[in-house]
Design an enzyme around this catalytic site. Structure first.
Site, short mmCIF file in Angstrom:
data_model
loop_
_atom_site.label_atom_id
_atom_site.label_comp_id
_atom_site.label_asym_id
_atom_site.label_seq_id
_atom_site.Cartn_x
_atom_site.Cartn_y
_atom_site.Cartn_z
N GLU A 163 0.82 -1.19 -0.07
CA GLU A 163 -0.04 0.00 -0.01
C GLU A 163 0.92 1.38 -0.12
O GLU A 163 0.64 2.15 -0.72
CB GLU A 163 -0.86 0.03 1.28
CG GLU A 163 -2.31 -0.31 0.90
CD GLU A 163 -3.04 -0.43 2.22
OE1 GLU A 163 -4.39 -0.97 2.02
OE2 GLU A 163 -2.84 0.36 3.04
N HIS A 176 8.68 -26.90 -1.72
CA HIS A 176 8.15 -27.75 -2.31
C HIS A 176 7.01 -27.25 -3.29
O HIS A 176 6.21 -28.23 -3.61
CB HIS A 176 7.57 -28.95 -1.48
CG HIS A 176 8.96 -29.35 -0.50
ND1 HIS A 176 9.47 -30.52 -0.90
CD2 HIS A 176 9.55 -28.84 0.26
CE1 HIS A 176 10.53 -30.40 0.07
NE2 HIS A 176 10.57 -29.67 0.79
N LYS A 206 -14.38 -0.36 -3.97
CA LYS A 206 -15.48 -0.26 -3.09
C LYS A 206 -16.43 0.65 -3.90
O LYS A 206 -17.43 0.34 -3.73
CB LYS A 206 -14.66 0.67 -1.90
CG LYS A 206 -14.00 0.12 -0.75
CD LYS A 206 -13.62 1.16 0.30
CE LYS A 206 -12.59 1.01 1.13
NZ LYS A 206 -12.00 1.86 2.11
O1 PA5 Z 1 -3.72 0.81 5.86
C1 PA5 Z 1 -4.87 1.43 5.71
O2 PA5 Z 1 -5.17 2.56 5.88
C2 PA5 Z 1 -6.16 0.36 5.33
O3 PA5 Z 1 -5.64 -1.06 5.28
C3 PA5 Z 1 -6.98 0.43 6.36
O4 PA5 Z 1 -6.37 -0.03 7.67
C4 PA5 Z 1 -8.26 -0.55 6.12
O5 PA5 Z 1 -8.64 -0.19 5.08
C5 PA5 Z 1 -9.39 -0.41 7.22
O6 PA5 Z 1 -9.85 0.85 7.32
P1 PA5 Z 1 -10.47 1.18 8.46
O7 PA5 Z 1 -9.64 1.22 9.80
O8 PA5 Z 1 -10.85 2.80 8.44
O9 PA5 Z 1 -11.71 0.37 8.55
#
Ligand code: PA5
Length: 450
Positions: free
Chosen positions: A293, A314, A428
């Site tokens: 990310e 393996h 989303k």
């Molecule tokens: O690192 C991030 O920002 C995302 O992976 C969020 O943690 C994830 O989408 C969950 O979001 P939230 O905590 O708003 O539910």
């Protein structure tokens, strides 16, 4: 093997990258690492609103931290099961910590504490039903974690389990068993938590989900599982002191970030994180989110993958050895096992293993690592070794900070903003349109035409 020094807890060994990375290339990348390092410390880089994690180990909110520990004690005393509801950064760190520190089978060996299960990290009906069955008639509590307070997966799970817990205990007692970790003042979960009077913990504004494991997001589930959270923060503080104050290759985060960027520029587009300890599995999942990310945007980025060894030798071993040569590999070693196991002598030597009799299983494992690292280097896969001095709580905190700091350095060296995740929104929007969420009608028409 690496021996733990007085205050050294991580070492990055790059011997097996030397055929691929020259001394001159290492010298050249120093200037970029130096710029990246300063951006992390003075906030002059992209995404600087999300640098709260850099000084987190010395800026802990002590009032909240003691509430975390108090609530963990309460959950340990009144619950057989803790359900942790969250996804991504609101889930992976806690799960990784519990497996890394407490071992592969925490839920089978809780040592008197509650079992800990994670939901809200998928939308699988079968998975949710299995969790409901596992809870059965037993006492349980819920820690719902969402910074935005509106992520669909945890919201769906929370709606279901809120109903279940209220049915079981009545609304008043249920309230005392629901712990919300969310934004300080915004979002649907914060509003609900305030209205219902849940015990609430904060995901700080300046810390993104994937950097949040050392806030209440990770600390509450960790403490419930009996992890020494003071030691974890102490480890992170040690790492912070070392890594933020060392602007040279004496800084293991510089070595890791520098070498992976040099290799990336030479066509090694995929990094495999590999460990010979299965309890590292969820650490690797956490690492994949952190690096994927943070770096995968603007059409660049090292693709983070992982393997569990020796099992995957393996399965994935063939590809790593001889498939397309776009791979680099980072091994992680966790120090010595807690207790040795010796391979026994057998008078018939029915399996031909007597040459190992009297040796530790860990000795076999270490040689499996060495054999693999040499083979992969020979096969054109440069590999580094990140050596941790152990897998206790303090090492966990140290390692988390190390990977976070190296990720910030690496992201800035790649010229991306390591602290946003604009691409996460795409699926989303489509999902909301397909599900008929108000406001997404036009997109739904567009999608249905395709
Ligand atoms: O690192 C991030 O920002 C995302 O992976 C969020 O943690 C994830 O989408 C969950 O979001 P939230 O905590 O708003 O539910």
């Amino acid at each position: 093997m690496y021996e733990r020094g007085a205050d050294v807890m991580i070492n990055v060994n790059i011997d097996k990258t030397q055929k691929f990375v020259s001394q001159a290339e290492l010298e050249n990348i120093k200037t970029e690492l130096c710029t990246a390092h300063r951006k992390l410390l003075d906030g002059s880089g992209a995404g600087s609103d999300f640098l709260g994690w850099v000084k987190l180990p010395e800026n802990i909110d002590m009032e909240e931290f003691s509430r975390v520990k108090k609530c963990a004690e309460k959950i340990r005393s009144d619950s057989d099961v803790l359900l942790v509801i969250g996804i991504g950064g609101s889930y992976l760190g806690a799960r990784a910590a519990i497996e890394f520190v407490k071992g592969n089978f925490y839920n089978q060996r809780t040592n008197g504490g509650p079992e800990v299960y994670f939901v809200g990290n998928n939308l699988s009906t079968d998975y949710i039903n299995e969790i409901i069955e596992i809870i059965g008639e037993r006492d349980f509590s819920i820690n719902v974690i969402s910074k935005s307070g509106s992520t669909t997966e945890p919201a769906v799970a929370f709606r279901l389990f809120k109903e279940l817990i209220e049915k079981k205990y009545g609304k008043d007692e249920a309230k005392k068993r629901i712990y919300a970790t969310t934004d300080k003042c915004r979002g649907a979960l914060k509003t609900l938590a305030t209205n219902e009077g849940y015990e609430t913990f904060v995901v700080p504004d300046n810390i993104g989900g994937r950097y949040s494991v050392l806030t209440a997001v990770g600390l509450l589930p960790m403490a419930v599982a009996g992890i020494d959270v003071d030691a974890a923060l102490h480890g992170a503080k040690k790492a912070m002191d070392k890594l933020t104050n060392t602007e040279s290759f004496d800084n293991p985060a510089w070595i890791y970030a520098g070498v992976r960027n040099i290799l990336y520029r030479k066509g090694k587009k995929v990094e495999i994180l590999a460990c010979f300890e299965p309890k590292f599995k969820y650490m690797a999942e956490w690492w994949k989110q952190l690096y994927g990310e943070s770096e995968g945007k603007d059409n660049v980025g090292i693709f983070p993958a992982s393997v569990e060894l020796t099992a995957d030798l393996h399965s994935m071993g063939q590809y790593i050895q001889q498939g397309e040569r776009m791979l680099m590999e980072t091994f992680v070693s966790l120090g010595k096992p807690q207790e040795n196991i010796i391979v026994p002598e057998n008078s018939q030597d029915f399996d031909g293993l007597n040459y190992l009799a009297g040796k530790n299983v860990d000795y076999v494992n270490q040689n499996a690592y060495l054999g693999t690292a040499i083979a992969h280097e020979d096969g054109g896969v440069p590999n580094m070794l990140i050596e941790l001095s152990g897998s206790d709580s303090e090492n966990f905190g140290y390692m988390v900070y190390f990977f976070e700091f190296a990720c910030g350095l690496s992201g800035y060296t790649l010229n991306v903003n390591p602290f946003d995740q604009p691409g996460v929104e795409a699926y989303k929007k489509n999902m909301f349109a397909l599900l008929g969420k108000p406001g997404y009608e036009d997109l739904a028409k567009e999608i249905l035409k395709k």
